[in-house]
Design an enzyme around this catalytic site. Sequence first.
Site, PDB file in Angstrom:
ATOM      1  N   SER A 110       0.712  -0.766  -0.147  1.00  0.00           N
ATOM      2  CA  SER A 110      -0.409  -0.072  -0.211  1.00  0.00           C
ATOM      3  C   SER A 110       0.484   1.118  -0.073  1.00  0.00           C
ATOM      4  O   SER A 110       2.266   1.386   0.517  1.00  0.00           O
ATOM      5  CB  SER A 110      -0.739  -0.097   1.097  1.00  0.00           C
ATOM      6  OG  SER A 110      -1.815   1.346   1.409  1.00  0.00           O
ATOM      7  N   TYR A 133      -2.221   5.422  -4.470  1.00  0.00           N
ATOM      8  CA  TYR A 133      -2.836   6.741  -4.496  1.00  0.00           C
ATOM      9  C   TYR A 133      -2.590   8.218  -4.864  1.00  0.00           C
ATOM     10  O   TYR A 133      -1.902   7.793  -4.168  1.00  0.00           O
ATOM     11  CB  TYR A 133      -3.491   6.506  -2.312  1.00  0.00           C
ATOM     12  CG  TYR A 133      -4.288   5.488  -1.664  1.00  0.00           C
ATOM     13  CD1 TYR A 133      -5.771   5.624  -2.171  1.00  0.00           C
ATOM     14  CD2 TYR A 133      -3.929   5.532  -0.532  1.00  0.00           C
ATOM     15  CE1 TYR A 133      -6.216   4.267  -1.520  1.00  0.00           C
ATOM     16  CE2 TYR A 133      -4.303   4.747   0.977  1.00  0.00           C
ATOM     17  CZ  TYR A 133      -6.498   3.924  -0.509  1.00  0.00           C
ATOM     18  OH  TYR A 133      -6.384   2.934   0.195  1.00  0.00           O
ATOM     19  N   THR A 159      -6.188   2.662  -6.689  1.00  0.00           N
ATOM     20  CA  THR A 159      -6.979   2.271  -6.020  1.00  0.00           C
ATOM     21  C   THR A 159      -8.003   3.811  -6.477  1.00  0.00           C
ATOM     22  O   THR A 159      -7.449   4.842  -6.609  1.00  0.00           O
ATOM     23  CB  THR A 159      -6.843   2.351  -4.638  1.00  0.00           C
ATOM     24  OG1 THR A 159      -6.425   1.015  -4.634  1.00  0.00           O
ATOM     25  CG2 THR A 159      -8.123   2.421  -3.465  1.00  0.00           C
ATOM     26  N   LYS A 255      -8.750  -0.443  -9.097  1.00  0.00           N
ATOM     27  CA  LYS A 255      -9.193  -1.140  -7.811  1.00  0.00           C
ATOM     28  C   LYS A 255     -10.405  -0.346  -7.254  1.00  0.00           C
ATOM     29  O   LYS A 255      -9.785   0.957  -7.572  1.00  0.00           O
ATOM     30  CB  LYS A 255      -7.590  -1.363  -6.797  1.00  0.00           C
ATOM     31  CG  LYS A 255      -8.928  -2.019  -5.694  1.00  0.00           C
ATOM     32  CD  LYS A 255      -7.320  -2.491  -4.297  1.00  0.00           C
ATOM     33  CE  LYS A 255      -7.656  -2.860  -3.079  1.00  0.00           C
ATOM     34  NZ  LYS A 255      -7.896  -1.839  -1.970  1.00  0.00           N
ATOM     35  N   HIS A 279     -13.434  -2.028  -1.179  1.00  0.00           N
ATOM     36  CA  HIS A 279     -11.919  -1.930  -0.089  1.00  0.00           C
ATOM     37  C   HIS A 279     -12.745  -2.814   1.079  1.00  0.00           C
ATOM     38  O   HIS A 279     -12.802  -1.282   2.525  1.00  0.00           O
ATOM     39  CB  HIS A 279     -12.024  -0.242  -0.159  1.00  0.00           C
ATOM     40  CG  HIS A 279     -11.127   0.513   0.137  1.00  0.00           C
ATOM     41  ND1 HIS A 279     -10.848   1.205  -0.867  1.00  0.00           N
ATOM     42  CD2 HIS A 279     -10.305   1.000   1.301  1.00  0.00           C
ATOM     43  CE1 HIS A 279      -9.210   1.410   0.180  1.00  0.00           C
ATOM     44  NE2 HIS A 279      -9.388   1.329   1.092  1.00  0.00           N
TER      45      HIS A 279
HETATM   46  C1  LIG Z   1      -6.761  -2.146   7.689  1.00  0.00           C
HETATM   47  C2  LIG Z   1      -7.118  -2.296   6.280  1.00  0.00           C
HETATM   48  C3  LIG Z   1      -5.802  -1.270   5.642  1.00  0.00           C
HETATM   49  C4  LIG Z   1      -6.351  -1.406   3.782  1.00  0.00           C
HETATM   50  N1  LIG Z   1      -5.553  -0.274   2.955  1.00  0.00           N
HETATM   51  C5  LIG Z   1      -5.546  -0.257   2.093  1.00  0.00           C
HETATM   52  C6  LIG Z   1      -4.940   1.018   1.086  1.00  0.00           C
HETATM   53  O1  LIG Z   1      -3.951   1.460   1.862  1.00  0.00           O
HETATM   54  N2  LIG Z   1      -5.223   1.041  -0.133  1.00  0.00           N
HETATM   55  C7  LIG Z   1      -6.161   0.457  -1.155  1.00  0.00           C
HETATM   56  O2  LIG Z   1      -5.731   0.370  -1.656  1.00  0.00           O
HETATM   57  N3  LIG Z   1      -6.682  -0.611   0.069  1.00  0.00           N
HETATM   58  C8  LIG Z   1      -6.963  -0.420   1.410  1.00  0.00           C
HETATM   59  N4  LIG Z   1      -7.315  -2.083   1.822  1.00  0.00           N
HETATM   60  C9  LIG Z   1      -8.417  -2.408   1.531  1.00  0.00           C
HETATM   61  C10 LIG Z   1      -8.338  -3.446   0.984  1.00  0.00           C
HETATM   62  O3  LIG Z   1      -6.914  -3.595  -0.115  1.00  0.00           O
HETATM   63  C11 LIG Z   1      -8.911  -4.240   0.412  1.00  0.00           C
HETATM   64  O4  LIG Z   1      -9.690  -4.260  -0.633  1.00  0.00           O
HETATM   65  C12 LIG Z   1     -10.180  -4.758   1.123  1.00  0.00           C
HETATM   66  O5  LIG Z   1      -9.634  -5.075   2.206  1.00  0.00           O
HETATM   67  C13 LIG Z   1     -10.246  -6.699   0.984  1.00  0.00           C
HETATM   68  O6  LIG Z   1     -11.728  -6.808   1.992  1.00  0.00           O
HETATM   69  P1  LIG Z   1     -11.241  -8.140   2.898  1.00  0.00           P
HETATM   70  O7  LIG Z   1     -10.439  -7.316   3.648  1.00  0.00           O
HETATM   71  O8  LIG Z   1     -12.737  -8.881   3.402  1.00  0.00           O
HETATM   72  O9  LIG Z   1     -10.388  -8.746   2.299  1.00  0.00           O
HETATM   73  C14 LIG Z   1      -7.151  -2.225   3.242  1.00  0.00           C
HETATM   74  C15 LIG Z   1      -8.650  -2.684   4.059  1.00  0.00           C
HETATM   75  C16 LIG Z   1      -8.100  -3.268   5.514  1.00  0.00           C
HETATM   76  C17 LIG Z   1      -9.455  -4.152   6.215  1.00  0.00           C
END
Ligand SMILES: Cc1cc2nc3c(=O)[nH]c(=O)nc-3n(C[C@H](O)[C@H](O)[C@H](O)COP(=O)(O)O)c2cc1C
Length: 392
Positions: A110, A133, A159, A255, A279
């Site tokens: 990330s 981002y 994203t 994404k 997300h």
């Molecule tokens: C704690 C956390 C932080 C996240 N940070 C980002 C991020 O920095 N960039 C991003 O594109 N998605 C981020 N996401 C979304 C994840 O990439 C992903 O879409 C999501 O976690 C998928 O769902 P799941 O947790 O049920 O597997 C984050 C998700 C979580 C839970």
Amino acid sequence: MAALDKILTVDEMKQKARRSVPKMFFEYADSGSYTEGTYRDNESDFNRIKLRQKVAVNLEGRNLSTEMLGKAVTMPVAIAPAATGGMQIADGEIKAAKAAEAYGIPFTLSTMAVCSIEDIAENTSAPFWFQLYVMRDRGFIERLIDRAKAAECSALVLTMDLQILGQRHKDIHNGLSTPPKFTPYSIWQMMQHPIWCARMLGTRRHTFRNIVGHVDGDHDLASLSAWTASQFDPTLNWADIAWVKQRFGGPVIVKGVLDPDDAQAALDHGADAIIVSNHGGRQLDGAPSTIRVLPEIIERVGHKTEVYLDSGIRSGQDVLKAMAYGAKGTFIGRPMLYGLGAGGEAGVTRVLDIIAKELDTTMALCGERDILNVGLHNIYSNDIPPRNAYPR
Ligand SMILES: Cc1cc2nc3c(=O)[nH]c(=O)nc-3n(C[C@H](O)[C@H](O)[C@H](O)COP(=O)(O)O)c2cc1C
């Protein structure tokens, strides 16, 4: 870490992470926005899909390996980008990247990671993917893309569903910040977890290392979170894919797509693949689960590009269901974070083992030997109907 062997499901890993990680960081992972309705639906909608059992099929020589973006993967599961993996455990993103590399699956770092692009490049040898981002400070974004290129990242994950932040109530209640602010409440939360604290004291990686020292102006750590939150660019639009792609010079995966017209627009503007994602229920609360919208997106663009899915994958059964509806791969966010919190690299490896074993057994009991042959014939899809012009 021996106790990890006794963990049999992602949910058990989650409970171990809950016991191992300070509340504010565990709950940062285990939260959705507002009512958390979409967060819950992501998981419960998978459970509505039933699998069709087949018997008397020769099950020898089974195969889970496939390709994602033209690269061989040992199973159709990639690590999703997740902010502050390095707060679940010290050096978390390095540990997750190593586990992914050893497993032969893609790792996505990330923008908001604790460990930097360079940290991952120094500690692994397989090319990884970098999640971008887009921020208002385009000079910084250009330098970030250049750094990803210099680290030989093999794809950018752009994203597009976080131009502004969905509110997560738990973070506000917990006083979450990275690096942690030392208030009496946060100190109390951390003191409940002396092993976590000792590991954190043993690393110098405590803040957003992709950002610190790379942005114009003099931002002290205290103002960094505010700077970052104000930086997500609300003007981000389809035309931005082109300059990101041109600057990077490699494949760009878009994404955050939940709508078929958006999927088409992403392709029209140069996306090389898309991730159907809400997300993890952290942005638009009230949006449908990803598995519910996957059929209409597959119908629209599944024959033109690779469509991946994340949000709610908690088991190998879920991976199989997403593949049955036409996804070419899946991503896991929280399962990886729970693995990190519970056991670092070994915890993530254990999560991958659990999912791979579940996927293999489930596929076999559905009468399939090869993940590439999994399709709608393996599920009862009355609850989440496929669309007409289905590519397979
Ligand atoms: C704690 C956390 C932080 C996240 N940070 C980002 C991020 O920095 N960039 C991003 O594109 N998605 C981020 N996401 C979304 C994840 O990439 C992903 O879409 C999501 O976690 C998928 O769902 P799941 O947790 O049920 O597997 C984050 C998700 C979580 C839970």
